[in-house]
Write a protein that holds these residues in place. Structure first.
Motif, PDB file in Angstrom:
ATOM      1  N   PRO A 345      42.466  10.778   7.376  1.00  0.00           N
ATOM      2  CA  PRO A 345      43.912  10.631   7.121  1.00  0.00           C
ATOM      3  C   PRO A 345      44.414  11.491   5.975  1.00  0.00           C
ATOM      4  O   PRO A 345      45.444  12.156   6.089  1.00  0.00           O
ATOM      5  CB  PRO A 345      44.067   9.135   6.819  1.00  0.00           C
ATOM      6  CG  PRO A 345      42.920   8.496   7.525  1.00  0.00           C
ATOM      7  CD  PRO A 345      41.796   9.459   7.431  1.00  0.00           C
ATOM      8  N   GLY A 346      43.680  11.505   4.870  1.00  0.00           N
ATOM      9  CA  GLY A 346      44.080  12.357   3.753  1.00  0.00           C
ATOM     10  C   GLY A 346      43.982  13.827   4.083  1.00  0.00           C
ATOM     11  O   GLY A 346      44.834  14.634   3.673  1.00  0.00           O
ATOM     12  N   ILE A 347      42.962  14.196   4.844  1.00  0.00           N
ATOM     13  CA  ILE A 347      42.807  15.598   5.254  1.00  0.00           C
ATOM     14  C   ILE A 347      43.965  16.011   6.145  1.00  0.00           C
ATOM     15  O   ILE A 347      44.545  17.098   5.984  1.00  0.00           O
ATOM     16  CB  ILE A 347      41.454  15.793   5.968  1.00  0.00           C
ATOM     17  CG1 ILE A 347      40.301  15.566   4.988  1.00  0.00           C
ATOM     18  CG2 ILE A 347      41.370  17.175   6.583  1.00  0.00           C
ATOM     19  CD1 ILE A 347      38.941  15.599   5.652  1.00  0.00           C
ATOM     20  N   MET A 348      44.337  15.153   7.107  1.00  0.00           N
ATOM     21  CA  MET A 348      45.432  15.470   8.012  1.00  0.00           C
ATOM     22  C   MET A 348      46.758  15.567   7.271  1.00  0.00           C
ATOM     23  O   MET A 348      47.589  16.425   7.569  1.00  0.00           O
ATOM     24  CB  MET A 348      45.520  14.411   9.104  1.00  0.00           C
ATOM     25  CG  MET A 348      44.356  14.419  10.080  1.00  0.00           C
ATOM     26  SD  MET A 348      44.236  15.980  10.981  1.00  0.00           S
ATOM     27  CE  MET A 348      45.789  15.984  11.845  1.00  0.00           C
ATOM     28  N   THR A 349      46.963  14.700   6.300  1.00  0.00           N
ATOM     29  CA  THR A 349      48.203  14.756   5.522  1.00  0.00           C
ATOM     30  C   THR A 349      48.320  16.083   4.787  1.00  0.00           C
ATOM     31  O   THR A 349      49.364  16.744   4.825  1.00  0.00           O
ATOM     32  CB  THR A 349      48.250  13.580   4.528  1.00  0.00           C
ATOM     33  OG1 THR A 349      48.213  12.355   5.240  1.00  0.00           O
ATOM     34  CG2 THR A 349      49.525  13.644   3.700  1.00  0.00           C
ATOM     35  N   GLY A 350      47.242  16.490   4.096  1.00  0.00           N
ATOM     36  CA  GLY A 350      47.274  17.767   3.394  1.00  0.00           C
ATOM     37  C   GLY A 350      47.433  18.940   4.337  1.00  0.00           C
ATOM     38  O   GLY A 350      48.148  19.910   4.029  1.00  0.00           O
ATOM     39  N   THR A 351      46.811  18.862   5.511  1.00  0.00           N
ATOM     40  CA  THR A 351      46.923  19.950   6.478  1.00  0.00           C
ATOM     41  C   THR A 351      48.343  20.073   7.008  1.00  0.00           C
ATOM     42  O   THR A 351      48.885  21.183   7.129  1.00  0.00           O
ATOM     43  CB  THR A 351      45.947  19.717   7.641  1.00  0.00           C
ATOM     44  OG1 THR A 351      44.615  19.630   7.129  1.00  0.00           O
ATOM     45  CG2 THR A 351      46.028  20.845   8.645  1.00  0.00           C
ATOM     46  N   ILE A 352      48.978  18.952   7.334  1.00  0.00           N
ATOM     47  CA  ILE A 352      50.342  18.992   7.866  1.00  0.00           C
ATOM     48  C   ILE A 352      51.312  19.517   6.819  1.00  0.00           C
ATOM     49  O   ILE A 352      52.216  20.301   7.128  1.00  0.00           O
ATOM     50  CB  ILE A 352      50.750  17.596   8.366  1.00  0.00           C
ATOM     51  CG1 ILE A 352      49.908  17.226   9.587  1.00  0.00           C
ATOM     52  CG2 ILE A 352      52.233  17.552   8.709  1.00  0.00           C
ATOM     53  CD1 ILE A 352      50.131  15.816  10.074  1.00  0.00           C
ATOM     54  N   LEU A 353      51.143  19.106   5.579  1.00  0.00           N
ATOM     55  CA  LEU A 353      52.013  19.627   4.520  1.00  0.00           C
ATOM     56  C   LEU A 353      51.795  21.123   4.324  1.00  0.00           C
ATOM     57  O   LEU A 353      52.741  21.878   4.066  1.00  0.00           O
ATOM     58  CB  LEU A 353      51.758  18.868   3.216  1.00  0.00           C
ATOM     59  CG  LEU A 353      52.159  17.388   3.228  1.00  0.00           C
ATOM     60  CD1 LEU A 353      51.825  16.739   1.891  1.00  0.00           C
ATOM     61  CD2 LEU A 353      53.641  17.222   3.535  1.00  0.00           C
ATOM     62  N   GLY A 354      50.543  21.576   4.456  1.00  0.00           N
ATOM     63  CA  GLY A 354      50.292  23.012   4.391  1.00  0.00           C
ATOM     64  C   GLY A 354      50.929  23.753   5.540  1.00  0.00           C
ATOM     65  O   GLY A 354      51.497  24.841   5.369  1.00  0.00           O
TER      66      GLY A 354
END
Length: 436
Positions: A345-354
């Motif tokens: 979940p944290g990885i996906m959040t950072g990826t989407i913001l990127g």
């Protein structure tokens, strides 16, 4: 012999604070007053920020909602084979569509425009494309008369939308008396309608404002982001896993971490210069292609994904790793079966913001040639294309007043996509949030 130090004097016992004195009550009142002032300043800052944001959104919507509309006029078209320069018998053959595509629709449009009388020059220069589309969809119209709605020139379109101040002097209102007269004549005859502009959403760029669309730029953005995520996500996550779980602690790991943190703060145009120098000039890759743009943006957001992934991996408690190792799991199994699923979940959040940052970038794409005028929808990853932010930049620099609403409408689409990406990131963070 050394002499012993004299015992220290006993510390005087501190007297309890007297909260009833006037001085103490004044100090307490000053503290409460400072707290109230701080809260008021914070609320005022929020109100000011919200006011600027509301003004920005109001201005964009006010100028851009008409960009989703197009004004058309109705004409009766006689699809005469002689005027089109085609043979009706050949049209019925296997090469019929190719013959219809090459027909002389400009001559057909000029002949049909005569019925508009004094307003015969109000049609868009590219209105003939509507005639071609209608005939190619239904070849049975050849030799028959049909009533069609075709786009008008941008000046008539803006008059129908009320974008000109007709009470202003003729020399300052931006439209001629002849155009005003033509518009009023068409309005009086009931030959005008303003409706939703599907060409704007699905068409490509054009020098004619009434035919310009964001479909080509939107597809270019999707292709570019597809390349970006295909490269940046696996490389960024695997780099974070290696740095957190497998890299030996030492000078090399510290240098790599320092470089990644510095790359995350590098201006985006530097990555554009890298793409220009390496991918275009050295590797000879196609200019203005989503493939090159996606690789360039992947290099730009990869440090962000690495940092966000490392933070998410660190948040997984060590007890998860110890428990997995205790029941015989290998280090690889611990990472990919236990740690990564919990950190996803944290990885996906950072990826989407990127990705949201990459979606709104313009500077690096300008350096690799994606600023070119592209009149066709891209057909693949190596086709010439542009993206939505660059399309906004191009339209904002054009002198025609009709492109002002197109620019604001494109910004609205861009903001909707960015808000959607951020909403997905917030949802993922809330939906899969784990508390240990």
């Amino acid at each position: 012999m050394a002499t012993l130090a004299a015992p220290a004097a006993p510390i005087a016992e501190r007297q309890p604070t007297d909260w009833t004195t006037q001085a103490m009550r004044s100090r307490i009142a000053a503290r409460y007053r400072a707290e109230r002032n701080f809260r008021r300043l914070g609320a005022a800052a929020l109100v000011i920020a919200a006011s600027f944001l509301a003004f920005l959104l109001f201005t964009i919507v006010r100028d851009g909602w008409t960009g989703f509309q197009r004004t058309e006029t109705r004409i009766d078209v006689q699809f005469d084979a002689a005027t089109l320069g085609v043979d009706p018998a050949a049209v019925a053959g296997p090469q019929g569509q190719a013959l219809l595509a090459r027909a002389d629709y400009q001559a057909l449009l000029l002949k049909a425009a005569e019925q508009l009388g004094p307003a015969d020059d109000t049609l868009s220069d590219a209105a003939w494309m509507e005639l071609r589309e209608a005939l190619m969809e239904d070849p049975a119209l050849l030799g028959k008369r049909a009533s069609l709605w075709v786009p008008v020139r941008s000046s008539i379109d803006l008059l129908a939308k009320g974008k000109y101040d007709l009470a202003a002097p003729a020399e300052s209102r931006g439209v001629t008396d002849r155009e005003v007269s033509d518009w009023r004549w068409l309005e009086g005859k009931g030959l005008l309608r303003t409706g939703f502009n599907t060409t704007f959403l699905f068409g490509a760029d054009s020098t004619e404002p009434e035919l310009a669309g964001i479909g080509g730029a939107a597809l270019g953005s999707l292709l570019t982001l597809a390349v970006t995520i295909a490269i940046a996500f696996p490389l960024g996550v695997f780099s974070a896993v290696w740095l957190e779980e497998f890299a030996p602690k030492g000078r090399l790991a510290d240098i790599i971490e320092l470089l990644i943190n510095n790359l995350a703060a590098v201006p985006s145009i530097i990555f554009g210069l890298l793409g220009l120098a390496f991918f275009l000039n050295f590797a000879g890759m196609p200019r203005s292609a989503p493939l090159v743009g996606g690789i360039t943006l992947a290099l730009m957001i990869m440090p962000v994904i690495v940092i966000a992934s490392r933070v998410a991996i660190k948040a997984v408690p060590p007890s998860i790793r110890d428990a997995a190792l205790g029941i015989g799991a290998s280090p690889i199994q611990v990472v990919f079966h236990h740690v990564l699923p919990l950190a996803l979940p944290g990885i996906m959040t950072g990826t989407i913001l990127g990705l949201a940052r990459a979606f709104g970038e313009t500077a690096p794409l300008l350096m690799i040639g994606m600023i070119a005028f592209i009149a066709d929808v891209p057909q693949g990853f190596t086709s010439a294309a542009t993206v939505l932010p660059v399309q906004v930049f191009l339209w904002s620099d054009l002198p025609e007043i009709a492109f002002k609403s197109k620019t604001a409408a494109a910004i609205m689409v861009l903001l909707v996509v960015l808000f959607a990406l951020n909403a997905v990131a917030i949802y993922l963070r809330k939906r899969f949030d784990r508390r240990w």
